[in-house]
Design a protein around this motif. Structure first.
Motif, PDB file in Angstrom:
ATOM      1  N   GLU A  44      36.791  39.091  35.245  1.00 39.30           N
ATOM      2  CA  GLU A  44      35.704  39.884  35.825  1.00 39.30           C
ATOM      3  C   GLU A  44      34.769  40.494  34.798  1.00 39.30           C
ATOM      4  OE1 GLU A  44      38.908  40.810  35.911  1.00 39.30           O
ATOM      5  OE2 GLU A  44      39.623  41.232  37.951  1.00 39.30           O
ATOM      6  N   VAL A  64      32.648  43.733  43.072  1.00 41.64           N
ATOM      7  CA  VAL A  64      33.449  42.674  42.459  1.00 41.64           C
ATOM      8  C   VAL A  64      34.724  42.501  43.261  1.00 41.64           C
ATOM      9  CG1 VAL A  64      34.588  41.869  40.366  1.00 41.64           C
ATOM     10  CG2 VAL A  64      32.530  43.302  40.190  1.00 41.64           C
ATOM     11  N   SER A  66      38.103  40.836  43.044  1.00 39.80           N
ATOM     12  CA  SER A  66      38.987  40.251  42.042  1.00 39.80           C
ATOM     13  C   SER A  66      40.074  39.439  42.735  1.00 39.80           C
ATOM     14  CB  SER A  66      39.596  41.359  41.181  1.00 39.80           C
ATOM     15  OG  SER A  66      40.482  40.833  40.232  1.00 39.80           O
TER      16      SER A  66
END
Length: 320
Positions: A44, A64, A66
């Motif tokens: 990331e 984000v 993940s």
């Protein structure tokens, strides 16, 4: 400022963002879009760094997601992290690490965190779904960004992108061509204004941008285009060069080193031109400048790539 929120919910993360603003710890900026990054766990940070840099041109909220591999912890929970201020450029970064069943529905993870009345852009820095536009996140995004060069077989990834293309899709293999296309167009805009009769494009074996450049030239010039993929030359990957033949001779744009290209035109002095390989930040910033479909990319990935493949599969004249 980095705030860790273990074992939480997206609703709680959203409320925490509101509290941060009310407490005056975060300067409110006009966010122009929501960028959703779908990345493998551990990969990331490079994408976040590029998004932070690009946010200085495009203030945004970055979410984000993940993704863990199948062997990770099966306990159902969401661990979140909020980054604001100096740790987030001109954006707000929200990292969601989902475990167990919480990772199955990615849309539910981000719905409460999307900016209201703002476009959504989705970016897969690594492996992508077979059809990005049909994926859960792809269905809620106006633009969908992929990177064929991150795949084990970049050229097969290009073919899959061509088979599954929908308006709004784009790929960094195309974005990295901007400087090459501009320079080649500038040369063709100068005298002598002669018809190009053939083109040769060379590049590294793992460079999908080389193939797309050849496909673009095939589509635009409608002449024989040869695409030669070889090993890196002197440690320089990506596109190595382009040769175009016309009545007055062959001119070439070659990049023997990573940042400088050499332009050779018959009857003119050799020129050195700055032609750096574009980094992740510049590629992302360029794609975020437009939120409408890239029609030219669609033409190249669907029609140009097919025309290039068809031309390369045809036997040479006189062959049996």
């Amino acid at each position: 400022m980095i705030i860790d929120i273990p074992d939480t919910t997206t609703s709680a993360v959203s409320k925490r963002l509101v509290m941060l603003r009310e407490e005056g710890g975060v300067i409110a900026l006009g966010r122009v879009l929501t960028l959703i990054i779908i990345a493998a766990r551990g990969d990331e940070e490079e994408a976040i760094e590029a998004a932070n840099d690009a946010s200085r041109e495009h203030p945004m909220r970055v979410i984000v997601i993940s993704i863990a591999d199948a062997s990770s912890d099966g306990e159902t929970r969401i661990d979140a992290q909020i980054r604001v201020g100096g740790d987030a450029g001109a954006s707000e970064v929200i990292i969601l690490r989902a475990f167990g069943e919480a990772a199955d529905n990615k849309v539910s993870l981000v719905t409460a965190l999307l900016l209201p009345d703002a476009p959504v852009v989705a970016w897969w820095p690594g492996e992508t779904p077979d059809v990005v536009s049909a994926s859960p996140i792809g269905q809620i995004a106006q633009r969908r960004i992929t990177d064929a060069s991150a795949h084990a077989d970049p050229h097969e990834a290009l073919r899959q992108l061509a088979r599954s293309y929908r308006p709004g899709d784009t790929d960094f293999a195309w974005t990295r061509l901007t400087l090459w296309r501009a320079q080649l167009a500038a040369v063709l805009d100068q005298p002598p204004y002669e018809t190009i009769t053939s083109v040769r494009v060379t590049g590294a074996a793992d460079s999908p941008s080389t193939t797309l450049l050849a496909a673009w030239l095939q589509l635009q010039l409608q002449v024989p285009v040869t695409c030669e993929l070889t090993h890196d030359i002197g440690g320089v990957g990506g596109i190595h060069g382009v040769e175009m033949t016309r009545a007055s001779g062959t001119f070439s744009l070659e990049r023997p080193v990573s940042n400088i290209a050499t332009l050779t035109i018959p009857g003119q002095p050799v020129q050195d031109i700055a032609l750096p390989r574009r980094n992740l930040r510049d590629s992302l910033a360029e794609e975020l400048r437009r939120l409408d479909p890239d029609v030219l990319y669609g033409d190249v990935i669907m029609r140009g790539l097919n025309a290039l493949d068809s031309a390369e599969s045809e036997p040479a004249e006189g062959a049996k």
